[in-house]
Motif scaffolding. Structure first.
Motif, PDB file in Angstrom:
ATOM      1  N   ALA A 127       0.578  -1.602  -0.217  1.00 26.00           N
ATOM      2  CA  ALA A 127      -0.119   0.042  -0.216  1.00 26.00           C
ATOM      3  C   ALA A 127       0.989   1.127   0.049  1.00 26.00           C
ATOM      4  CB  ALA A 127      -0.442  -0.363   1.387  1.00 26.00           C
ATOM      5  N   LEU A 128       0.028   2.072  -0.522  1.00 22.51           N
ATOM      6  CA  LEU A 128       0.932   3.764  -0.691  1.00 22.51           C
ATOM      7  C   LEU A 128       0.161   4.298  -0.395  1.00 22.51           C
ATOM      8  CD1 LEU A 128       3.616   5.529  -1.262  1.00 22.51           C
ATOM      9  CD2 LEU A 128       3.393   5.310  -3.272  1.00 22.51           C
ATOM     10  N   VAL A 129       0.280   5.577   1.390  1.00 25.20           N
ATOM     11  CA  VAL A 129      -0.427   6.541   1.429  1.00 25.20           C
ATOM     12  C   VAL A 129       0.080   7.889   1.129  1.00 25.20           C
ATOM     13  CG1 VAL A 129      -2.054   7.435   2.970  1.00 25.20           C
ATOM     14  CG2 VAL A 129      -2.573   4.801   2.575  1.00 25.20           C
ATOM     15  N   LEU A 166      -8.200  -0.754  -8.398  1.00 19.52           N
ATOM     16  CA  LEU A 166      -7.854   0.779  -7.642  1.00 19.52           C
ATOM     17  C   LEU A 166      -6.093   0.284  -6.905  1.00 19.52           C
ATOM     18  CD1 LEU A 166     -11.061   2.586  -6.617  1.00 19.52           C
ATOM     19  CD2 LEU A 166      -9.902   3.399  -8.856  1.00 19.52           C
ATOM     20  N   HIS A 167      -6.291  -1.276  -6.586  1.00 18.85           N
ATOM     21  CA  HIS A 167      -5.045  -1.024  -5.406  1.00 18.85           C
ATOM     22  C   HIS A 167      -4.364  -1.282  -5.972  1.00 18.85           C
ATOM     23  CE1 HIS A 167      -3.970  -4.717  -7.383  1.00 18.85           C
ATOM     24  NE2 HIS A 167      -3.133  -4.878  -7.643  1.00 18.85           N
ATOM     25  N   ASP A 168      -3.872  -0.337  -7.229  1.00 17.36           N
ATOM     26  CA  ASP A 168      -2.088  -0.306  -8.363  1.00 17.36           C
ATOM     27  C   ASP A 168      -1.812   1.097  -7.855  1.00 17.36           C
ATOM     28  OD1 ASP A 168      -0.359  -2.049  -8.342  1.00 17.36           O
ATOM     29  OD2 ASP A 168      -0.930  -1.723 -10.709  1.00 17.36           O
ATOM     30  N   ALA A 182      -5.476   5.080  -7.120  1.00 14.21           N
ATOM     31  CA  ALA A 182      -5.108   4.884  -7.932  1.00 14.21           C
ATOM     32  C   ALA A 182      -4.119   5.375  -8.523  1.00 14.21           C
ATOM     33  CB  ALA A 182      -5.826   4.304  -9.201  1.00 14.21           C
ATOM     34  N   CYS A 183      -3.127   6.474  -7.884  1.00  9.03           N
ATOM     35  CA  CYS A 183      -2.290   7.864  -8.041  1.00  9.03           C
ATOM     36  C   CYS A 183      -1.213   7.494  -8.768  1.00  9.03           C
ATOM     37  CB  CYS A 183      -2.191   9.302  -7.177  1.00  9.03           C
ATOM     38  SG  CYS A 183      -4.222   9.594  -6.952  1.00  9.03           S
ATOM     39  N   ILE A 184      -0.559   7.744 -10.414  1.00 10.25           N
ATOM     40  CA  ILE A 184       0.580   7.527 -10.578  1.00 10.25           C
ATOM     41  C   ILE A 184       1.678   8.482 -10.045  1.00 10.25           C
ATOM     42  CG2 ILE A 184       2.569   7.396 -11.984  1.00 10.25           C
ATOM     43  CD1 ILE A 184       0.315   5.524 -11.893  1.00 10.25           C
ATOM     44  N   TRP A 197      15.337  -0.826  -2.735  1.00 13.62           N
ATOM     45  CA  TRP A 197      13.961   0.140  -2.912  1.00 13.62           C
ATOM     46  C   TRP A 197      13.680  -0.234  -4.133  1.00 13.62           C
ATOM     47  CZ3 TRP A 197      12.590  -0.766   1.944  1.00 13.62           C
ATOM     48  CH2 TRP A 197      13.672  -0.358   2.907  1.00 13.62           C
ATOM     49  N   GLY A 198      12.347  -0.314  -3.690  1.00 18.06           N
ATOM     50  CA  GLY A 198      11.434  -0.973  -5.740  1.00 18.06           C
ATOM     51  C   GLY A 198      10.966   0.451  -6.143  1.00 18.06           C
ATOM     52  N   THR A 199      10.015   0.606  -6.976  1.00 18.36           N
ATOM     53  CA  THR A 199       9.291   1.502  -7.545  1.00 18.36           C
ATOM     54  C   THR A 199       8.027   1.994  -6.935  1.00 18.36           C
ATOM     55  OG1 THR A 199       7.543   0.076  -8.801  1.00 18.36           O
ATOM     56  CG2 THR A 199       9.074   1.137  -9.503  1.00 18.36           C
ATOM     57  N   ARG A 200       7.535   1.250  -5.865  1.00 25.15           N
ATOM     58  CA  ARG A 200       6.444   1.611  -4.472  1.00 25.15           C
ATOM     59  C   ARG A 200       7.371   3.326  -3.868  1.00 25.15           C
ATOM     60  NH1 ARG A 200       1.847  -0.855  -3.435  1.00 25.15           N
ATOM     61  NH2 ARG A 200       2.495  -2.677  -4.058  1.00 25.15           N
ATOM     62  N   HIS A 201       8.338   2.346  -2.961  1.00 26.97           N
ATOM     63  CA  HIS A 201       8.850   3.017  -2.095  1.00 26.97           C
ATOM     64  C   HIS A 201       9.775   4.253  -2.924  1.00 26.97           C
ATOM     65  CE1 HIS A 201       9.077  -0.426   0.058  1.00 26.97           C
ATOM     66  NE2 HIS A 201       8.890   0.134   1.435  1.00 26.97           N
ATOM     67  N   ARG A 202      10.049   4.733  -3.981  1.00 27.56           N
ATOM     68  CA  ARG A 202      10.575   5.068  -4.651  1.00 27.56           C
ATOM     69  C   ARG A 202       9.659   6.735  -5.573  1.00 27.56           C
ATOM     70  NH1 ARG A 202      13.572   3.685 -10.056  1.00 27.56           N
ATOM     71  NH2 ARG A 202      13.937   5.947 -10.022  1.00 27.56           N
ATOM     72  N   ILE A 217       4.046   3.798   3.112  1.00 30.73           N
ATOM     73  CA  ILE A 217       4.527   2.789   2.335  1.00 30.73           C
ATOM     74  C   ILE A 217       4.319   1.370   3.284  1.00 30.73           C
ATOM     75  CG2 ILE A 217       5.348   1.850   0.841  1.00 30.73           C
ATOM     76  CD1 ILE A 217       7.070   5.141   1.790  1.00 30.73           C
ATOM     77  N   VAL A 218       3.614   0.173   2.580  1.00 29.00           N
ATOM     78  CA  VAL A 218       3.626  -0.961   3.261  1.00 29.00           C
ATOM     79  C   VAL A 218       3.930  -1.721   2.186  1.00 29.00           C
ATOM     80  CG1 VAL A 218       2.306  -2.740   4.401  1.00 29.00           C
ATOM     81  CG2 VAL A 218       1.226  -0.556   5.074  1.00 29.00           C
ATOM     82  N   SER A 219       5.440  -2.432   2.506  1.00 25.70           N
ATOM     83  CA  SER A 219       5.685  -3.225   1.881  1.00 25.70           C
ATOM     84  C   SER A 219       5.011  -4.313   2.080  1.00 25.70           C
ATOM     85  CB  SER A 219       7.322  -3.726   1.997  1.00 25.70           C
ATOM     86  OG  SER A 219       8.171  -3.946   1.594  1.00 25.70           O
ATOM     87  N   GLU A 220       5.201  -5.006   0.078  1.00 22.09           N
ATOM     88  CA  GLU A 220       4.452  -6.095   0.049  1.00 22.09           C
ATOM     89  C   GLU A 220       4.739  -7.471   0.375  1.00 22.09           C
ATOM     90  OE1 GLU A 220       2.623  -6.384  -3.605  1.00 22.09           O
ATOM     91  OE2 GLU A 220       1.910  -8.571  -3.702  1.00 22.09           O
ATOM     92  N   GLU A 221       7.219  -6.891  -0.172  1.00 19.47           N
ATOM     93  CA  GLU A 221       7.788  -8.304  -0.271  1.00 19.47           C
ATOM     94  C   GLU A 221       8.266  -8.245   1.622  1.00 19.47           C
ATOM     95  OE1 GLU A 221      11.728  -8.171  -1.957  1.00 19.47           O
ATOM     96  OE2 GLU A 221      10.082  -7.339  -3.607  1.00 19.47           O
ATOM     97  N   ARG A 222       8.032  -7.251   2.336  1.00 16.95           N
ATOM     98  CA  ARG A 222       8.809  -7.510   3.834  1.00 16.95           C
ATOM     99  C   ARG A 222       7.870  -6.706   4.937  1.00 16.95           C
ATOM    100  NH1 ARG A 222      14.044  -4.198   2.088  1.00 16.95           N
ATOM    101  NH2 ARG A 222      13.460  -3.765  -0.066  1.00 16.95           N
TER     102      ARG A 222
END
Ligand code: ATP
Length: 252
Positions: A127-129, A166-168, A182-184, A197-202, A217-222
């Motif tokens: 997640a990314l808020v 909308l999760h992306d 779903a904001c870029i 760090w991947g794109t969510r964190h960047r 940020i919530v990391s899906e991986e970690r």
């Protein structure tokens, strides 16, 4: 005592005092703006060039002196190019009356938001808020899906369920409202971001580098929770630390 000075002091007009105060204020704001950022190293680099230019003149190194004189002749342009992001940020802050900002209360949704983020971390849901502060992020909303829905923990959890469209992307919160999903976001560029760090964190670092927003940020991986502010990440936060970081940031 002042009468004994070998020269005459010019009379100080109120306009001079105003002038000095304004320049001091602008310099103070500039120092606050660049403190602890990459800009400090750039400023030191420019000062070094200035010193070399001076020494080249003193020691008669004409070619080097000529080269640096040409470079320093366009220093105004160089500074604008080097600091374009910081200048844009400072002007945007001024535009939103950032100079006169009062301390604001942390939003009432904080407890629910923290619980939602921790729950997603437990379930390893990415997640990314982004929480908007003084600077409005209209451009970001335009790049997402407008919702304008009253914030609730369940709504946030539903948005980030991996099977929903909308999760992306990022969710944007303004006050008590989820304005968009779903904001870029703009990705952070720069050497220090070339980490693991991947794109969510960047993306979180990118939007907080360009604005005064806070991103969680919530990391899906970690399964970890991080907060981005001013382009920098604070990672591995537990519930208590997350609440503390957000409350103190949003009060500023
Ligand atoms: N520019 C962007 N703006 C908003 N969200 C983005 C952006 N780029 C990627 N994302 C989100 O990040 C997801 C991909 O995350 P990725 O695995 O690349 O990053 P990560 O930082 O390693 O995160 P995680 O630790 O959760 O895997 C995408 O599915 C999307 O939801």
């Amino acid at each position: 005592m002042l009468e004994n000075l070998p020269f005459e002091l010019p009379a100080l007009h109120w306009r001079d005092l105003l002038d000095i105060s304004l320049v001091a204020f602008v310099l103070y704001r500039l120092i606050l703006l660049v403190r602890g950022t990459r800009a400090v190293s750039v400023i030191f680099g420019l000062l070094l060039v200035l010193l070399i230019y001076y020494l080249a003149g003193e020691f008669g190194l004409y070619t080097l002196h000529w080269l640096l004189a040409n470079f320093l002749g366009s220093i105004f342009l160089v500074v604008i190019i080097l600091f374009q992001q910081d200048i844009r940020k400072a002007l945007a802050e001024m535009g939103t009356a950032g100079l006169w900002r009062r301390r604001s209360k942390p939003p009432e949704i904080l407890d629910e938001l923290v619980l939602a983020m921790m729950e997603m971390a437990r379930r390893r849901v990415g997640a990314l808020v982004v929480i908007e502060r003084q600077q409005q992020l209209g451009e970001v909303i335009a790049r997402g899906v407008t919702l304008n829905a009253v914030f609730s923990r369940d709504l946030l959890l539903t948005i980030f369920r991996p099977e929903t469209p909308l999760h992306d992307g990022a969710v944007l919160i303004r006050g008590q409202t989820i304005t968009a999903a779903a904001c870029i976001l703009p990705l952070a560029a720069g050497v220090e971001h070339k980490s693991d760090w991947g794109t969510r964190h960047r993306a979180a670092m990118g939007i907080t580098e360009e604005s005064d927003a806070v991103a969680i940020i919530v990391s899906e991986e970690r399964g970890s929770v991080s907060v981005a502010l001013g382009g920098k990440l604070t990672t591995a936060l537990d519930e208590v630390r997350l609440k503390r970081v957000l409350a103190s940031t949003l009060r500023r």
